[in-house]
Write a protein that holds these residues in place. Structure first.
Motif, mmCIF file in Angstrom:
data_model
loop_
_atom_site.group_PDB
_atom_site.id
_atom_site.type_symbol
_atom_site.label_atom_id
_atom_site.label_comp_id
_atom_site.label_asym_id
_atom_site.label_seq_id
_atom_site.Cartn_x
_atom_site.Cartn_y
_atom_site.Cartn_z
ATOM 1 N N ALA A 64 -3.422 56.804 -0.458
ATOM 2 C CA ALA A 64 -2.416 57.106 0.560
ATOM 3 C C ALA A 64 -3.062 57.032 1.950
ATOM 4 C CB ALA A 64 -1.850 58.504 0.315
ATOM 5 N N PRO A 65 -2.330 56.486 2.929
ATOM 6 C CA PRO A 65 -0.912 56.098 2.913
ATOM 7 C C PRO A 65 -0.668 54.633 2.545
ATOM 8 C CG PRO A 65 -1.741 55.969 5.151
ATOM 9 C CD PRO A 65 -2.899 56.412 4.294
ATOM 10 N N TYR A 66 -1.685 53.935 2.025
ATOM 11 C CA TYR A 66 -1.545 52.506 1.769
ATOM 12 C C TYR A 66 -0.976 52.264 0.372
ATOM 13 C CZ TYR A 66 -4.785 52.727 5.664
ATOM 14 O OH TYR A 66 -5.385 53.020 6.867
ATOM 15 N N ASP A 67 -0.164 51.222 0.272
ATOM 16 C CA ASP A 67 0.426 50.826 -1.006
ATOM 17 C C ASP A 67 -0.320 49.670 -1.651
ATOM 18 O OD1 ASP A 67 2.475 52.740 -0.756
ATOM 19 O OD2 ASP A 67 3.618 51.386 0.541
ATOM 20 N N THR A 68 -1.312 49.129 -0.933
ATOM 21 C CA THR A 68 -2.100 48.019 -1.455
ATOM 22 C C THR A 68 -3.455 48.036 -0.769
ATOM 23 O OG1 THR A 68 -2.159 45.627 -1.760
ATOM 24 C CG2 THR A 68 -1.234 46.430 0.311
ATOM 25 N N TYR A 69 -4.344 47.142 -1.173
ATOM 26 C CA TYR A 69 -5.636 47.032 -0.498
ATOM 27 C C TYR A 69 -5.415 46.568 0.942
ATOM 28 C CZ TYR A 69 -8.034 47.532 -4.977
ATOM 29 O OH TYR A 69 -8.504 48.013 -6.164
ATOM 30 N N VAL A 70 -6.223 47.108 1.844
ATOM 31 C CA VAL A 70 -6.092 46.719 3.257
ATOM 32 C C VAL A 70 -7.463 46.288 3.769
ATOM 33 C CG1 VAL A 70 -4.143 48.234 3.734
ATOM 34 C CG2 VAL A 70 -6.467 49.111 4.029
ATOM 35 N N PRO A 71 -7.494 45.338 4.705
ATOM 36 C CA PRO A 71 -8.769 44.964 5.325
ATOM 37 C C PRO A 71 -9.354 46.145 6.100
ATOM 38 C CG PRO A 71 -7.058 43.341 5.796
ATOM 39 C CD PRO A 71 -6.376 44.518 5.190
ATOM 40 N N TYR A 72 -10.643 46.078 6.307
ATOM 41 C CA TYR A 72 -11.316 47.195 6.976
ATOM 42 C C TYR A 72 -10.803 47.402 8.398
ATOM 43 C CZ TYR A 72 -15.080 50.237 8.582
ATOM 44 O OH TYR A 72 -15.795 51.295 9.095
ATOM 45 N N GLU A 73 -10.502 46.303 9.108
ATOM 46 C CA GLU A 73 -10.028 46.471 10.484
ATOM 47 C C GLU A 73 -8.679 47.181 10.543
ATOM 48 O OE1 GLU A 73 -8.899 42.157 9.370
ATOM 49 O OE2 GLU A 73 -10.585 43.538 9.087
ATOM 50 N N VAL A 74 -7.862 47.012 9.490
ATOM 51 C CA VAL A 74 -6.583 47.731 9.440
ATOM 52 C C VAL A 74 -6.833 49.214 9.202
ATOM 53 C CG1 VAL A 74 -4.419 47.977 8.165
ATOM 54 C CG2 VAL A 74 -5.315 45.709 8.684
ATOM 55 N N TYR A 75 -7.818 49.514 8.334
ATOM 56 C CA TYR A 75 -8.109 50.921 8.052
ATOM 57 C C TYR A 75 -8.624 51.648 9.294
ATOM 58 C CZ TYR A 75 -10.247 55.153 6.397
ATOM 59 O OH TYR A 75 -10.580 56.486 6.249
ATOM 60 N N ILE A 76 -9.550 51.013 10.041
ATOM 61 C CA ILE A 76 -10.177 51.743 11.149
ATOM 62 C C ILE A 76 -9.334 51.735 12.420
ATOM 63 C CG2 ILE A 76 -12.485 51.292 10.262
ATOM 64 C CD1 ILE A 76 -12.825 49.271 12.565
ATOM 65 N N ALA A 77 -8.238 50.956 12.461
ATOM 66 C CA ALA A 77 -7.428 50.891 13.684
ATOM 67 C C ALA A 77 -6.949 52.270 14.137
ATOM 68 C CB ALA A 77 -6.243 49.944 13.485
ATOM 69 N N PRO A 78 -6.384 53.131 13.249
ATOM 70 C CA PRO A 78 -6.008 54.477 13.715
ATOM 71 C C PRO A 78 -7.197 55.289 14.205
ATOM 72 C CG PRO A 78 -4.931 53.955 11.635
ATOM 73 C CD PRO A 78 -5.949 52.891 11.860
ATOM 74 N N GLY A 79 -8.363 55.103 13.552
ATOM 75 C CA GLY A 79 -9.551 55.810 14.012
ATOM 76 C C GLY A 79 -9.995 55.353 15.388
ATOM 77 N N LEU A 80 -9.821 54.072 15.688
ATOM 78 C CA LEU A 80 -10.177 53.562 17.003
ATOM 79 C C LEU A 80 -9.184 54.026 18.065
ATOM 80 C CD1 LEU A 80 -11.318 49.957 16.055
ATOM 81 C CD2 LEU A 80 -12.720 51.984 16.470
ATOM 82 N N VAL A 81 -7.926 54.181 17.670
ATOM 83 C CA VAL A 81 -6.958 54.804 18.586
ATOM 84 C C VAL A 81 -7.402 56.231 18.893
ATOM 85 C CG1 VAL A 81 -4.587 55.651 18.788
ATOM 86 C CG2 VAL A 81 -5.017 53.367 17.867
ATOM 87 N N GLY A 82 -7.846 56.934 17.845
ATOM 88 C CA GLY A 82 -8.363 58.280 18.055
ATOM 89 C C GLY A 82 -9.589 58.278 18.953
ATOM 90 N N GLU A 232 -5.738 61.232 10.807
ATOM 91 C CA GLU A 232 -4.918 61.111 9.604
ATOM 92 C C GLU A 232 -3.425 61.212 9.931
ATOM 93 O OE1 GLU A 232 -6.130 60.520 6.171
ATOM 94 O OE2 GLU A 232 -7.447 59.733 7.740
ATOM 95 N N TRP A 233 -3.073 62.031 10.882
ATOM 96 C CA TRP A 233 -1.663 62.132 11.286
ATOM 97 C C TRP A 233 -1.195 60.784 11.832
ATOM 98 C CZ3 TRP A 233 0.564 66.117 15.360
ATOM 99 C CH2 TRP A 233 1.971 66.058 15.310
ATOM 100 N N ILE A 234 -2.003 60.166 12.692
ATOM 101 C CA ILE A 234 -1.642 58.849 13.230
ATOM 102 C C ILE A 234 -1.547 57.821 12.109
ATOM 103 C CG2 ILE A 234 -2.398 56.977 14.742
ATOM 104 C CD1 ILE A 234 -3.787 59.132 16.466
ATOM 105 N N ARG A 235 -2.517 57.835 11.201
ATOM 106 C CA ARG A 235 -2.559 56.858 10.110
ATOM 107 C C ARG A 235 -1.338 56.994 9.200
ATOM 108 N NH1 ARG A 235 -7.675 57.444 8.466
ATOM 109 N NH2 ARG A 235 -8.345 55.501 9.449
#
Length: 281
Positions: A64-82, A232-235
């Motif tokens: 969670a919150p992903y329904d499938t595998y995601v690339p690393y850049e997609v995963y870290i995008a909310p962290g970079l916003v943070g 995590e809230w943003i993600r």
């Protein structure tokens, strides 16, 4: 004269002060173009270089919150916003210390308005600038090909999470400015705040990876880190999923940080005592 007109005038005065402080901080930011560039360089460097290097090395399982595998850049995008929110919140702390040394903060805090309201106005200005910088980063990330969901309802929820995270980190910066007495001490203090908060969080790697690798104490610290809950809230908001306790942690920590900052800026304590220099010292 009745009390109602006085109250209305007092409310109008308070709103005028809020507008003036926010406008001042916004105009100062607009005149410092290098500040926006530096705020975007850090996360874009991670997104364009670091994420590219780890694209095939660091897999993200279907959690969670992903329904499938995601690339690393997609995963870290909310962290970079943070990251944008975190650095701007700490930058506001530096601005508070600078204004204090220049005497501007002392003039502001002697205005005929409740001190918590003046500090809240500074906090609103910081949060507004943080959110604007984060939105610019998201726009650039989308332009360079980062696949982020753009559902309207999820985007509104994510914007709320952004604002709440910006307020929490801005309140933390406000609290730190109470204890940083000189500009020379700022860099050292920030090294003990920014980097631990960022790296001991889920911004760059999921928490289950830490637990799986046996770093239990790091995992527990990351769970207790309020910045983790902001990310995590943003993600979760971006993907329209329930963020669980994250909003309550962010809002609760932001409230505690702000009240502690107000306590520190009280005339009888903290920085407020500096306004009494020369009183029989």
């Amino acid at each position: 004269m009745s009390g109602a007109p006085l109250k209305r005038r007092g409310a109008a005065h308070a709103l005028q002060a809020l507008r003036a402080i926010v406008l001042r901080e916004t105009l100062k930011f607009v005149q410092q173009t290098g500040r926006l560039v530096s705020a975007l360089v850090r996360p874009l460097l991670w997104l364009a270089v670091f994420a590219a290097g780890f694209r095939n090395v660091f897999g993200v399982a279907i959690v969670a919150p992903y329904d499938t595998y995601v690339p690393y850049e997609v995963y870290i995008a909310p962290g970079l916003v943070g990251m944008v929110l975190l650095f701007n919140g700490m930058q506001s702390s530096l601005a508070m210390v600078y204004d204090r040394e220049m005497g501007l903060m002392r003039l502001l805090l002697t205005a005929p308005l409740p001190r918590p309201w003046l500090l809240f106005s500074k906090l609103c200005a910081t949060a507004l600038l943080s959110v604007l910088q984060a939105l610019v980063f998201v726009a650039v990330a989308l332009l360079i090909g980062t696949d982020l969901p753009l559902h309207p309802l999820a985007a509104m929820h994510a914007l709320l999470a952004l604002a709440a995270g910006a307020l929490m980190l801005g309140a933390l910066g406000l609290l730190l400015s109470v204890h940083i007495r000189q500009l020379e001490n700022f860099a050292g203090t920030m090294n003990f705040v920014i980097f631990p908060m960022y790296f001991l969080s889920s911004a760059l790697y999921p928490l289950w990876k830490l637990q799986e690798s046996g770093a239990e104490w790091v995992y527990q610290l990351a769970r207790l880190n309020p910045f983790t809950h902001a990310v995590e809230w943003i993600r979760f908001a971006l993907y329209g999923k329930d963020p669980g306790l994250a909003p309550w942690v962010v809002l609760g920590c932001g409230t505690v940080f702000f009240f502690l900052a107000c306590w520190g800026y009280d005339p009888q304590r903290g920085f407020g005592g500096l306004t009494r220099r020369g009183d029989g010292a």
